[in-house]
Motif scaffolding. Structure first.
Motif, PDB file in Angstrom:
ATOM      1  N   THR A  86       0.850  -1.192   0.000  1.00 29.83           N
ATOM      2  CA  THR A  86       0.000   0.000   0.000  1.00 29.83           C
ATOM      3  C   THR A  86       0.882   1.238   0.000  1.00 29.83           C
ATOM      4  O   THR A  86       2.068   1.172   0.345  1.00 29.83           O
ATOM      5  CB  THR A  86      -0.926   0.048   1.240  1.00 29.83           C
ATOM      6  N   GLY A  87       0.308   2.355  -0.362  1.00 27.40           N
ATOM      7  CA  GLY A  87       1.045   3.617  -0.368  1.00 27.40           C
ATOM      8  C   GLY A  87       0.219   4.698  -1.020  1.00 27.40           C
ATOM      9  O   GLY A  87      -1.000   4.563  -1.195  1.00 27.40           O
ATOM     10  N   SER A  88       0.904   5.770  -1.387  1.00 23.27           N
ATOM     11  CA  SER A  88       0.207   6.864  -2.062  1.00 23.27           C
ATOM     12  C   SER A  88       1.109   7.468  -3.128  1.00 23.27           C
ATOM     13  O   SER A  88       2.324   7.302  -3.115  1.00 23.27           O
ATOM     14  CB  SER A  88      -0.222   7.940  -1.054  1.00 23.27           C
ATOM     15  N   LEU A  89       0.463   8.165  -4.029  1.00 21.91           N
ATOM     16  CA  LEU A  89       1.183   8.905  -5.068  1.00 21.91           C
ATOM     17  C   LEU A  89       1.501  10.292  -4.529  1.00 21.91           C
ATOM     18  O   LEU A  89       0.978  10.715  -3.495  1.00 21.91           O
ATOM     19  CB  LEU A  89       0.314   9.013  -6.324  1.00 21.91           C
ATOM     20  N   HIS A  90       2.335  11.025  -5.238  1.00 20.52           N
ATOM     21  CA  HIS A  90       2.688  12.386  -4.826  1.00 20.52           C
ATOM     22  C   HIS A  90       1.469  13.305  -4.780  1.00 20.52           C
ATOM     23  O   HIS A  90       1.445  14.270  -4.027  1.00 20.52           O
ATOM     24  CB  HIS A  90       3.775  12.973  -5.736  1.00 20.52           C
ATOM     25  N   ASP A  91       0.417  12.973  -5.547  1.00 18.43           N
ATOM     26  CA  ASP A  91      -0.790  13.807  -5.530  1.00 18.43           C
ATOM     27  C   ASP A  91      -1.768  13.399  -4.421  1.00 18.43           C
ATOM     28  O   ASP A  91      -2.859  13.951  -4.307  1.00 18.43           O
ATOM     29  CB  ASP A  91      -1.497  13.792  -6.888  1.00 18.43           C
ATOM     30  N   GLY A  92      -1.394  12.406  -3.606  1.00 19.73           N
ATOM     31  CA  GLY A  92      -2.230  11.966  -2.494  1.00 19.73           C
ATOM     32  C   GLY A  92      -3.126  10.779  -2.800  1.00 19.73           C
ATOM     33  O   GLY A  92      -3.743  10.213  -1.893  1.00 19.73           O
ATOM     34  N   SER A  93      -3.229  10.374  -4.063  1.00 24.10           N
ATOM     35  CA  SER A  93      -4.037   9.205  -4.422  1.00 24.10           C
ATOM     36  C   SER A  93      -3.460   7.951  -3.777  1.00 24.10           C
ATOM     37  O   SER A  93      -2.237   7.778  -3.726  1.00 24.10           O
ATOM     38  CB  SER A  93      -4.057   9.000  -5.937  1.00 24.10           C
ATOM     39  N   LEU A  94      -4.332   7.079  -3.291  1.00 24.13           N
ATOM     40  CA  LEU A  94      -3.889   5.840  -2.650  1.00 24.13           C
ATOM     41  C   LEU A  94      -3.655   4.753  -3.691  1.00 24.13           C
ATOM     42  O   LEU A  94      -4.340   4.689  -4.716  1.00 24.13           O
ATOM     43  CB  LEU A  94      -4.933   5.375  -1.642  1.00 24.13           C
ATOM     44  N   ILE A  95      -2.684   3.879  -3.409  1.00 22.48           N
ATOM     45  CA  ILE A  95      -2.403   2.738  -4.277  1.00 22.48           C
ATOM     46  C   ILE A  95      -2.392   1.471  -3.434  1.00 22.48           C
ATOM     47  O   ILE A  95      -2.118   1.499  -2.237  1.00 22.48           O
ATOM     48  CB  ILE A  95      -1.066   2.883  -5.033  1.00 22.48           C
ATOM     49  N   LYS A  96      -2.688   0.370  -4.109  1.00 21.21           N
ATOM     50  CA  LYS A  96      -2.659  -0.934  -3.455  1.00 21.21           C
ATOM     51  C   LYS A  96      -2.393  -1.985  -4.508  1.00 21.21           C
ATOM     52  O   LYS A  96      -2.926  -1.924  -5.614  1.00 21.21           O
ATOM     53  CB  LYS A  96      -3.992  -1.210  -2.758  1.00 21.21           C
ATOM     54  N   GLY A  97      -1.556  -2.951  -4.169  1.00 21.97           N
ATOM     55  CA  GLY A  97      -1.280  -4.057  -5.067  1.00 21.97           C
ATOM     56  C   GLY A  97      -0.935  -5.291  -4.268  1.00 21.97           C
ATOM     57  O   GLY A  97      -0.527  -5.192  -3.104  1.00 21.97           O
ATOM     58  N   SER A  98      -1.103  -6.452  -4.869  1.00 15.42           N
ATOM     59  CA  SER A  98      -0.774  -7.691  -4.168  1.00 15.42           C
ATOM     60  C   SER A  98      -0.170  -8.693  -5.137  1.00 15.42           C
ATOM     61  O   SER A  98      -0.335  -8.586  -6.354  1.00 15.42           O
ATOM     62  CB  SER A  98      -2.016  -8.278  -3.494  1.00 15.42           C
ATOM     63  N   ASP A  99       0.540  -9.658  -4.565  1.00 11.15           N
ATOM     64  CA  ASP A  99       1.131 -10.726  -5.362  1.00 11.15           C
ATOM     65  C   ASP A  99       1.128 -11.992  -4.515  1.00 11.15           C
ATOM     66  O   ASP A  99       1.135 -11.930  -3.277  1.00 11.15           O
ATOM     67  CB  ASP A  99       2.562 -10.365  -5.781  1.00 11.15           C
ATOM     68  N   SER A 100       1.113 -13.131  -5.186  1.00  9.10           N
ATOM     69  CA  SER A 100       1.154 -14.400  -4.469  1.00  9.10           C
ATOM     70  C   SER A 100       2.563 -14.638  -3.938  1.00  9.10           C
ATOM     71  O   SER A 100       3.552 -14.183  -4.522  1.00  9.10           O
ATOM     72  CB  SER A 100       0.733 -15.546  -5.390  1.00  9.10           C
ATOM     73  N   ILE A 101       2.639 -15.346  -2.825  1.00  6.04           N
ATOM     74  CA  ILE A 101       3.918 -15.698  -2.224  1.00  6.04           C
ATOM     75  C   ILE A 101       3.857 -17.150  -1.760  1.00  6.04           C
ATOM     76  O   ILE A 101       2.777 -17.717  -1.615  1.00  6.04           O
ATOM     77  CB  ILE A 101       4.273 -14.791  -1.016  1.00  6.04           C
ATOM     78  N   LYS A 102       5.020 -17.724  -1.549  1.00  4.74           N
ATOM     79  CA  LYS A 102       5.119 -19.066  -0.972  1.00  4.74           C
ATOM     80  C   LYS A 102       6.046 -18.961   0.219  1.00  4.74           C
ATOM     81  O   LYS A 102       7.225 -18.652   0.065  1.00  4.74           O
ATOM     82  CB  LYS A 102       5.658 -20.070  -1.981  1.00  4.74           C
ATOM     83  N   MET A 103       5.486 -19.193   1.395  1.00  2.00           N
ATOM     84  CA  MET A 103       6.284 -19.121   2.606  1.00  2.00           C
ATOM     85  C   MET A 103       7.136 -20.379   2.715  1.00  2.00           C
ATOM     86  O   MET A 103       6.634 -21.493   2.603  1.00  2.00           O
ATOM     87  CB  MET A 103       5.387 -18.983   3.838  1.00  2.00           C
TER      88      MET A 103
END
Length: 132
Positions: A86-103
């Motif tokens: 998660t995070g934000s852009l310089h203009d304040g818009s929020l971002i979110k992304g995900s990816d699969s993982i193997k523990m």
């Protein structure tokens, strides 16, 4: 946003006991430029990035943001199958992304070492047997 945990690796193995860093790429695209991300706002599995750089990790001609996170700081369980950024852009818009993982479990690493040791022992035994 599209992210790639451990770019070039699939199924993205993570050993939370590792003393290293886990790379995560935020991929740029036709409608998204990763250079617009406020790096100080980014969290991956609850951890802040230790370092960052721009690099084209997927060979599409666009610079992607590659962030490196302290693996032991990741808030993941042994049963986790997905990690979220998660995070934000310089203009304040929020971002979110995900990816699969193997523990990876320590026992998995030990079993690989055990199999290697058994293989080597069998090879040594075979060589000794041939010399007799």
């Amino acid at each position: 946003v599209n992210i790639d945990v451990k770019p070039g690796s699939d199924p993205n193995p993570i050993n939370v006991k590792s003393k290293g860093l886990t790379p995560v790429a935020v991929l740029s695209g036709i409608f998204f430029d990763a250079k617009n991300i406020n790096v100080n706002s980014v969290l991956f599995a609850g951890a802040s990035p230790q370092k960052s750089a721009f690099e084209d990790v997927n060979d599409d001609g666009l610079d992607d943001l590659v962030l490196h996170f302290d693996t032991r700081s990741l808030n993941l369980s042994a049963k986790s199958t997905e990690a979220v950024l998660t995070g934000s852009l310089h203009d304040g818009s929020l971002i979110k992304g995900s990816d699969s993982i193997k523990m990876l479990q320590v026992s998995e690493k030990q079993s690989v070492i055990s199999r290697l040791m058994r293989f080597l022992a069998a090879m040594v035994y075979s060589v000794i047997t041939l010399w007799e």
